[in-house]
Write a protein that holds these residues in place. Structure first.
Motif, short mmCIF file in Angstrom:
data_model
loop_
_atom_site.label_atom_id
_atom_site.label_comp_id
_atom_site.label_asym_id
_atom_site.label_seq_id
_atom_site.Cartn_x
_atom_site.Cartn_y
_atom_site.Cartn_z
N ALA A 1 5.42 -12.53 -0.88
CA ALA A 1 4.61 -11.80 0.10
C ALA A 1 5.50 -10.87 0.92
O ALA A 1 6.71 -11.08 1.06
CB ALA A 1 3.88 -12.77 1.01
N TRP A 2 4.87 -9.85 1.45
CA TRP A 2 5.54 -8.92 2.37
C TRP A 2 5.95 -9.68 3.64
O TRP A 2 5.55 -10.82 3.84
CB TRP A 2 4.59 -7.79 2.78
N GLY A 3 6.64 -9.01 4.51
CA GLY A 3 7.04 -9.60 5.79
C GLY A 3 5.87 -10.01 6.66
O GLY A 3 6.01 -10.83 7.56
N ASP A 4 4.67 -9.46 6.38
CA ASP A 4 3.47 -9.82 7.16
C ASP A 4 2.67 -10.93 6.48
O ASP A 4 1.54 -11.21 6.87
CB ASP A 4 2.60 -8.59 7.42
N HIS A 5 3.23 -11.58 5.47
CA HIS A 5 2.64 -12.73 4.76
C HIS A 5 1.47 -12.38 3.85
O HIS A 5 0.78 -13.27 3.35
CB HIS A 5 2.25 -13.86 5.72
N VAL A 6 1.22 -11.10 3.61
CA VAL A 6 0.19 -10.68 2.66
C VAL A 6 0.87 -10.60 1.28
O VAL A 6 1.97 -10.06 1.17
CB VAL A 6 -0.42 -9.32 3.05
N VAL B 1 6.84 -7.28 9.18
CA VAL B 1 6.67 -5.88 8.79
C VAL B 1 6.84 -5.76 7.28
O VAL B 1 7.67 -6.45 6.69
CB VAL B 1 7.72 -5.00 9.50
N ARG B 2 6.09 -4.87 6.66
CA ARG B 2 6.24 -4.60 5.23
C ARG B 2 7.41 -3.67 5.00
O ARG B 2 7.48 -2.60 5.61
CB ARG B 2 4.97 -3.97 4.67
N GLU B 3 8.31 -4.08 4.11
CA GLU B 3 9.44 -3.25 3.71
C GLU B 3 9.42 -3.17 2.20
O GLU B 3 9.37 -4.20 1.53
CB GLU B 3 10.76 -3.85 4.18
N GLU B 4 9.45 -1.96 1.68
CA GLU B 4 9.36 -1.75 0.23
C GLU B 4 10.44 -2.54 -0.50
O GLU B 4 11.61 -2.49 -0.14
CB GLU B 4 9.49 -0.26 -0.10
N GLY B 5 10.02 -3.31 -1.52
CA GLY B 5 10.96 -4.06 -2.35
C GLY B 5 11.50 -5.33 -1.73
O GLY B 5 12.39 -5.95 -2.28
N LYS B 6 10.99 -5.71 -0.55
CA LYS B 6 11.48 -6.91 0.14
C LYS B 6 10.31 -7.84 0.45
O LYS B 6 9.24 -7.39 0.87
CB LYS B 6 12.18 -6.53 1.44
N GLY B 7 10.54 -9.13 0.26
CA GLY B 7 9.50 -10.12 0.56
C GLY B 7 10.10 -11.50 0.68
O GLY B 7 11.32 -11.67 0.67
N HIS B 8 9.23 -12.49 0.80
CA HIS B 8 9.67 -13.87 0.90
C HIS B 8 8.70 -14.76 0.13
O HIS B 8 7.58 -14.37 -0.16
CB HIS B 8 9.82 -14.31 2.36
N HIS B 9 9.16 -15.96 -0.18
CA HIS B 9 8.39 -16.88 -1.01
C HIS B 9 7.33 -17.65 -0.23
O HIS B 9 7.51 -17.96 0.94
CB HIS B 9 9.32 -17.92 -1.65
N HIS B 10 6.26 -17.98 -0.96
CA HIS B 10 5.22 -18.89 -0.49
C HIS B 10 4.87 -19.82 -1.64
O HIS B 10 4.91 -19.41 -2.81
CB HIS B 10 3.94 -18.14 -0.09
#
Length: 148
Positions: free
Chosen positions: A127-132, A71-80
């Motif tokens: 990327a967002w929680g949905d990997h975009v 899920v997309r959460e504003e200001g939160k993501g993960h590395h790729h």
């Protein structure tokens, strides 16, 4: 309306409580600055010659690094990490290995142990929680050489 001011101040103080807590070793953090959101590859340095295994170390500025939730959460993501490939479209999920490595558990480093001897390029993308890929977040690219 002034009689509500002390209550509003108390609410703000309560809402901010706990924000200074030290995160556990399993929790990624962000560096807060006035700069635009970005990811930076801390190591190895651009142009380095390395031996395997090599650890790619990452830091995010202006974005909280968290495990992927789908899920997309504003200001939160993960590395790729894109290894020896081109950056993907900003509108589609980032591809799976061997094109890209997802650090979907919120990690800020990745050990690479199966690269061939020779030059390599790594692009770090948040990327967002949905990997975009997250829009408006600066990416980082390094080149290094794996030696025998």
């Amino acid at each position: 309306m002034p009689r509500f001011l002390p209550f509003a101040s108390l609410v703000v103080v309560a809402a901010c409580a706990g924000q200074g807590e030290t995160p556990s070793p399993d929790t990624a953090t962000m560096t807060v600055s006035s700069a635009d959101p970005a990811v930076e590859i801390l190591g190895p340095a651009d142009g380095d010659s390395v031996t395997l295994p090599v650890t790619i170390r990452l830091e995010a500025t202006g974005v909280l690094v968290v495990p992927a939730t789908g899920v997309r959460e504003e200001g939160k993501g993960h590395h790729h990490l894109v290894i020896d490939g081109d950056a993907p479209s900003d509108t589609l999920p980032i591809p799976q290995p061997p094109i890209a490595y997802h650090l979907g558990n919120g990690a800020t480093e990745k050990v690479l142990d199966s690269l061939s001897v020779g030059p390599h390029r790594v692009i770090a993308i948040l990327a967002w929680g949905d990997h975009v890929p997250m829009t408006g977040v600066r990416r980082d690219t390094i080149n290094f050489v794996v030696k025998k």
